[in-house]
Design a protein around this motif. Structure first.
Motif, PDB file in Angstrom:
ATOM      1  N   ASN A 218      29.438  43.526  35.834  1.00  0.00           N
ATOM      2  CA  ASN A 218      28.425  44.439  36.346  1.00  0.00           C
ATOM      3  C   ASN A 218      27.594  45.006  35.210  1.00  0.00           C
ATOM      4  OD1 ASN A 218      27.689  45.535  38.880  1.00  0.00           O
ATOM      5  ND2 ASN A 218      29.864  45.893  39.283  1.00  0.00           N
ATOM      6  N   HIS A 330      23.200  38.401  39.166  1.00  0.00           N
ATOM      7  CA  HIS A 330      22.321  39.235  39.998  1.00  0.00           C
ATOM      8  C   HIS A 330      21.369  40.019  39.097  1.00  0.00           C
ATOM      9  CE1 HIS A 330      25.727  41.849  38.913  1.00  0.00           C
ATOM     10  NE2 HIS A 330      24.911  42.879  39.066  1.00  0.00           N
ATOM     11  N   LYS A 335      22.938  45.328  42.397  1.00  0.00           N
ATOM     12  CA  LYS A 335      24.198  45.969  42.748  1.00  0.00           C
ATOM     13  C   LYS A 335      24.047  47.327  42.115  1.00  0.00           C
ATOM     14  CE  LYS A 335      27.578  42.373  43.197  1.00  0.00           C
ATOM     15  NZ  LYS A 335      28.964  42.021  42.906  1.00  0.00           N
ATOM     16  N   SER A 499      25.939  42.076  47.300  1.00  0.00           N
ATOM     17  CA  SER A 499      26.384  43.456  47.116  1.00  0.00           C
ATOM     18  C   SER A 499      26.959  44.013  48.409  1.00  0.00           C
ATOM     19  CB  SER A 499      25.172  44.312  46.727  1.00  0.00           C
ATOM     20  OG  SER A 499      24.240  44.322  47.806  1.00  0.00           O
TER      21      SER A 499
END
Ligand code: FAD
Ligand code: NAP
Length: 554
Positions: A218, A330, A335, A499
């Motif tokens: 992330n 992503h 997210k 997400s």
């Protein structure tokens, strides 16, 4: 007397309004309706008020919206009196604040704690909702308001072998109140979302060894939290009314950041890097606002993503670990961006190991730990930082039935269908606070909560004034809104990520972008305009003689 009886003792058994949930939403809703003279009760599953901040007591839990902004704005004296100790408040302080609000406005006498609502069924003849608690007690109410939260249905993946594991397991969203001492233990954390990224550094500092199981790396930016200064506090409090109004009406996220009017590719590379660096040093989600096209233009987004990836490489000493931590699947921010304190640095500790389970998934829990990619790992404790059945999970866990016994779960199998995120056709007099189709989780949620609560209170008051017993969205208005929510989402990069906004974290859940991305300012204007035009798009029904009247205006 049971707690429910105690809560009921002050009023009629038949309520004007039943509210489910005693977090930020339910508490303010109760206050507004009580002041309007409606008979109202809140039903809360937990043993105390607080919602998110009651349940999420994991080490490191704190808000990522500055505390001067992540707080109620409805009462000037409250916002002047309360003093936050840090730029980003930690969970215990936010919970103290919520308890202060409950006491200050004498809310507890109308809250039934330890009372989970299991079912809510609409009685068409009486035009009222019949709620049933898990304990089998029933409550009748003309209106029912779901203040059940977007991130309140904690979820542990359905791993085989859960019962076989002999160590301790925890979910970040259901953390033990007495705390957990990991000293001397070998611990696993599963997940690398916001909850994991906050809890990993303090767990690593305490445990003998920590193994982090990561499926998707992330993006995280440093919080750079600091103790509140008098000067900063004054800069807000001296101008609170105007600043709050600006956040409500003029921003997309309900939070005042340092906004930019430039696109990332409109400036020279050196200037762009300098801007990212400046914001990185200041800390917080302000980083996302370095340029105004980061969430809509892939090339612009890539410049910010590259900057963060370079920071990860710079911070993490072991090149293989650094490589594994680089987000790649992503666009940055699609997210929810994480805000951390020492997350990437934690992987430089000798007692921390990162295991990439993207291609070698966790297969099962075993008696001693878990098996991933055919390899066995032993742990004294496993922390599931595996998130929530977001936005619809808490609603789906109640057996909600509207007209003709239709189940909400069935009406929403192809994704949630609401008008303005406030109500769903076929479910008259049932309101949702921060429901799917409203800005909710894409905003400073308290700003969205206050707007919904005020709109709903005004609506119920307007119904009483007009002698109407029923309100329900027209199907056409709802379909138009659902299409609009979808269309606006697809103008951005958000739908490109797997997400929880898309329902992608729950196997089998329909993939549809659930929150409304048009921004809180624009959304508020739409809601106000709908109300000003006689609740356009809603159908209302006048009182019938055989239906009980609501309480008169106080
Ligand atoms: P909640 O606080 O979730 O409260 C819902 C309540 O309803 C719960 O107490 C639950 O027990 C109760 N309930 C649910 N179902 C039932 C039932 N069937 N019967 C009875 N009771 C029921 N937002 C931000 O804007 N900024 C942040 O920094 C931020 N940080 C967050 C950090 C974490 C760890 C999490 C999980 C969320 C965070 N959020 C943040 C989102 C946060 O959820 C909202 O800001 C806000 O607290 C939501 O308040 P609420 O009252 O709507 O819902
Ligand atoms: P989350 O963002 O959904 O993260 C869950 C994590 O668990 C993800 O890394 C996910 O991986 C992983 N996971 C799930 N199932 C797995 C499996 N079977 N195997 C391996 N990994 C698995 O949940 P969260 O961290 O609790 O955060 C939810 C939201 O709450 C946030 O986005 C934010 O809105 C709010 N929150 C805010 C803060 C804050 O800083 N204020 C803190 C905590 C939470 P995948 O990505 O691959 O699915």
């Amino acid at each position: 007397m049971t707690r429910l009886d105690e809560a009921k003792a002050g009023g009629d058994k038949r309520l004007d309004v039943a509210i489910v949930g005693a977090g930020f939403s339910g508490l303010y809703m109760l206050l507004r309706l009580r002041r309007l003279g409606f008979s109202t009760r809140v039903f809360e599953a937990a043993a105390d008020v607080g919602g998110t901040w009651y349940w999420n007591r994991y080490p490191g839990a704190r808000c990522d919206v500055e505390s001067m902004q992540y707080s109620y704005s409805f009462d000037e004296q409250l916002q002047q009196d309360w003093r936050w100790s840090e730029r980003f408040a930690a969970q215990p302080e936010i919970l103290r604040y919520i308890n202060h609000v409950a006491d200050r406005f004498d809310l507890r006498r109308d809250i039934a704690l330890e009372t989970r609502i299991a079912a809510a069924v609409f009685d068409e003849g009486a035009a009222e909702w019949r709620l049933t608690t898990q304990g089998g007690e029933t409550i009748a109410a003309r209106h029912c308001i779901m203040a059940t939260g977007c991130l309140s249905a904690a979820r542990v993946p359905d791993f085989p072998g859960m019962a076989a594991y002999r160590g301790k397991t925890y979910h970040t969203g259901q953390w033990p109140h007495e705390g957990v001492d990991f000293s001397g233990l070998s611990v696993a954390v599963v997940g690398t979302g916001s909850s994991a990224i906050q809890s990993i550094p303090p767990i690593a500092a305490q445990a003998a060894h920590l193994t982090v199981f990561q499926r998707t790396p992330n993006f995280s930016v440093p919080a750079r939290n600091w103790a509140m200064t008098e000067e900063y506090e004054r800069s807000w409090k001296d101008d609170y009314a105007a600043l709050r109004q600006r956040a409500r009406a003029e921003t997309r996220s309900g939070t005042i950041y340092e906004f930019s009017t430039q696109g990332a590719l409109q400036v020279e590379p050196e200037a762009r890097e300098a801007e990212y660096e400046r914001r990185w040093r200041k800390g917080g989600a302000n980083f996302m606002h370095a340029f105004n096209d980061i969430l809509v233009d892939k090339a612009a987004n890539a410049t910010a993503a590259d900057f963060v990836r370079a920071k990860i490489r710079e911070t993490v000493s072991d090149p293989d670990t650094a490589q594994a931590l680089l987000p790649h699947d992503h666009p940055l921010g699609t997210k929810r961006i994480c805000v951390d304190t020492g997350y990437y640095e934690t992987f430089n500790r000798d007692n921390v190991t990162l295991v990439d389970v993207r291609h070698a998934p966790i297969e099962t829990l075993t008696e001693t730990g878990l098996r991933a990619g055919g390899k066995d790992y032993a742990f004294d404790a496993i922390v599931f930082a595996t998130g929530f059945d977001a936005m619809t999970g808490a609603l789906a866990s109640i057996d909600i039935r509207g007209r003709d016994g239709m189940a909400l779960k069935e009406a929403w199998t192809a994704g949630p269908r609401t008008y303005l995120g406030l109500m769903s056709a076929g479910f008259p007099n049932l309101f949702m606070i921060t429901g799917p189709g409203s800005p909710s989780v894409l905003s400073n949620v308290i700003v969205s909560i206050e707007q919904h609560v005020d709109w709903i209170a005004d609506c119920i008051e307007a119904l009483r004034a007009a002698g109407d017993h029923l309100i329900e969205p027209e199907i056409g208005a709802q379909e138009t809104w659902v299409a609009h929510v979808n269309e606006v989402a697809h103008r951005t990069l958000y739908p490109q990520a797997n997400s929880w906004y898309m329902g992608a974290n729950i196997p089998g859940k329909t993939r549809v972008f659930m929150p409304y991305i048009g921004g809180v300012g624009a959304y508020r204007a739409i809601c106000d305009e709908v109300a000003a035009n006689g609740y356009r798009g809603f159908r209302r029904e006048a009182a019938r003689r055989n239906r009980p009247a609501m309480s008169a205006a106080g």
